[in-house]
Design a protein around this motif. Structure first.
Motif, PDB file in Angstrom:
ATOM      1  N   PRO A  89       0.821  -1.200   0.000  1.00 38.42           N
ATOM      2  CA  PRO A  89       0.000   0.000   0.000  1.00 38.42           C
ATOM      3  C   PRO A  89       0.867   1.268   0.000  1.00 38.42           C
ATOM      4  CG  PRO A  89      -0.181  -1.173   2.088  1.00 38.42           C
ATOM      5  CD  PRO A  89       0.714  -1.985   1.188  1.00 38.42           C
ATOM      6  N   THR A  90       0.437   2.248  -0.711  1.00 42.42           N
ATOM      7  CA  THR A  90       1.181   3.502  -0.752  1.00 42.42           C
ATOM      8  C   THR A  90       0.245   4.660  -0.449  1.00 42.42           C
ATOM      9  OG1 THR A  90       0.834   3.636  -3.130  1.00 42.42           O
ATOM     10  CG2 THR A  90       2.896   2.664  -2.391  1.00 42.42           C
ATOM     11  N   GLY A  91      -0.655   4.464   0.456  1.00 46.44           N
ATOM     12  CA  GLY A  91      -1.500   5.566   0.875  1.00 46.44           C
ATOM     13  C   GLY A  91      -2.939   5.433   0.436  1.00 46.44           C
ATOM     14  N   GLY A  92      -3.258   4.469  -0.434  1.00 41.79           N
ATOM     15  CA  GLY A  92      -4.638   4.261  -0.840  1.00 41.79           C
ATOM     16  C   GLY A  92      -5.108   2.909  -0.375  1.00 41.79           C
ATOM     17  N   ASN A  93      -6.328   2.563  -0.763  1.00 39.62           N
ATOM     18  CA  ASN A  93      -6.841   1.246  -0.421  1.00 39.62           C
ATOM     19  C   ASN A  93      -6.395   0.194  -1.422  1.00 39.62           C
ATOM     20  OD1 ASN A  93      -8.262   2.164   1.852  1.00 39.62           O
ATOM     21  ND2 ASN A  93      -9.977   2.819   0.580  1.00 39.62           N
ATOM     22  N   GLN A  94      -5.925   0.649  -2.573  1.00 38.36           N
ATOM     23  CA  GLN A  94      -5.542  -0.303  -3.598  1.00 38.36           C
ATOM     24  C   GLN A  94      -4.058  -0.620  -3.492  1.00 38.36           C
ATOM     25  OE1 GLN A  94      -7.045   1.537  -7.260  1.00 38.36           O
ATOM     26  NE2 GLN A  94      -8.771   0.124  -7.144  1.00 38.36           N
ATOM     27  N   VAL A  95      -3.706  -1.824  -3.897  1.00 34.71           N
ATOM     28  CA  VAL A  95      -2.314  -2.264  -3.875  1.00 34.71           C
ATOM     29  C   VAL A  95      -1.901  -2.664  -5.282  1.00 34.71           C
ATOM     30  CG1 VAL A  95      -2.414  -3.046  -1.488  1.00 34.71           C
ATOM     31  CG2 VAL A  95      -2.936  -4.648  -3.326  1.00 34.71           C
ATOM     32  N   GLU A  96      -0.594  -2.565  -5.539  1.00 35.48           N
ATOM     33  CA  GLU A  96      -0.093  -2.945  -6.851  1.00 35.48           C
ATOM     34  C   GLU A  96      -0.192  -4.454  -7.016  1.00 35.48           C
ATOM     35  OE1 GLU A  96       3.372  -1.003  -8.883  1.00 35.48           O
ATOM     36  OE2 GLU A  96       4.291  -2.922  -8.403  1.00 35.48           O
ATOM     37  N   VAL A  97      -0.802  -4.899  -8.103  1.00 34.24           N
ATOM     38  CA  VAL A  97      -0.953  -6.330  -8.356  1.00 34.24           C
ATOM     39  C   VAL A  97      -0.152  -6.787  -9.560  1.00 34.24           C
ATOM     40  CG1 VAL A  97      -3.180  -6.569  -7.206  1.00 34.24           C
ATOM     41  CG2 VAL A  97      -3.102  -5.916  -9.618  1.00 34.24           C
TER      42      VAL A  97
END
Ligand code: FES
Length: 107
Positions: free
Chosen positions: A7-15
């Motif tokens: 996570p980088t500050g949002g709810n989404q993560v890099e996939v």
């Protein structure tokens, strides 16, 4: 593989990285440990779906423009998640994705 995720500050993560997904093709990935599928039907447009077959829960595999279930032969459209061939009773649930440069984020 090889992408650094977190996570980088949002709810989404890099996939995945956009450059890892062939245009007109699809790949497997994971989101919070769950199997997902990513497709790039046209350049710059990415869609994501749960990889859990809606028939009996096997992990569905990418096959270019479709997703194939190895258990009983269900086939899904990689661009929409729609069922192309049974016994799956319903489409694969879509997962929200956003693009941040080459980074594909989902969640
Ligand atoms: Fe996928 Fe049966 S679990 S076709």
């Amino acid at each position: 593989g090889g992408a650094t995720s977190g996570p980088t500050g949002g709810n989404q993560v890099e996939v995945a990285l956009l450059s890892d997904i062939p245009v007109g093709g699809s790949i497997s990935a994971t989101l919070d440990g769950d199997p997902i599928l990513l497709a790039q039907p046209v350049a710059g447009t990415v869609v994501a779906f749960s990889a859990i077959c809606t028939h009996q829960g096997c992990v569905v595999l990418p096959a270019k423009t479709e997703f194939d279930c190895p258990c009983h032969g269900s086939r899904y459209d990689a661009a929409t998640g729609a069922v192309l061939d049974g016994p799956a009773p319903s489409p694969l649930p879509e997962i929200a994705v956003t693009l941040d440069g080459d980074s594909v984020r989902a969640g």
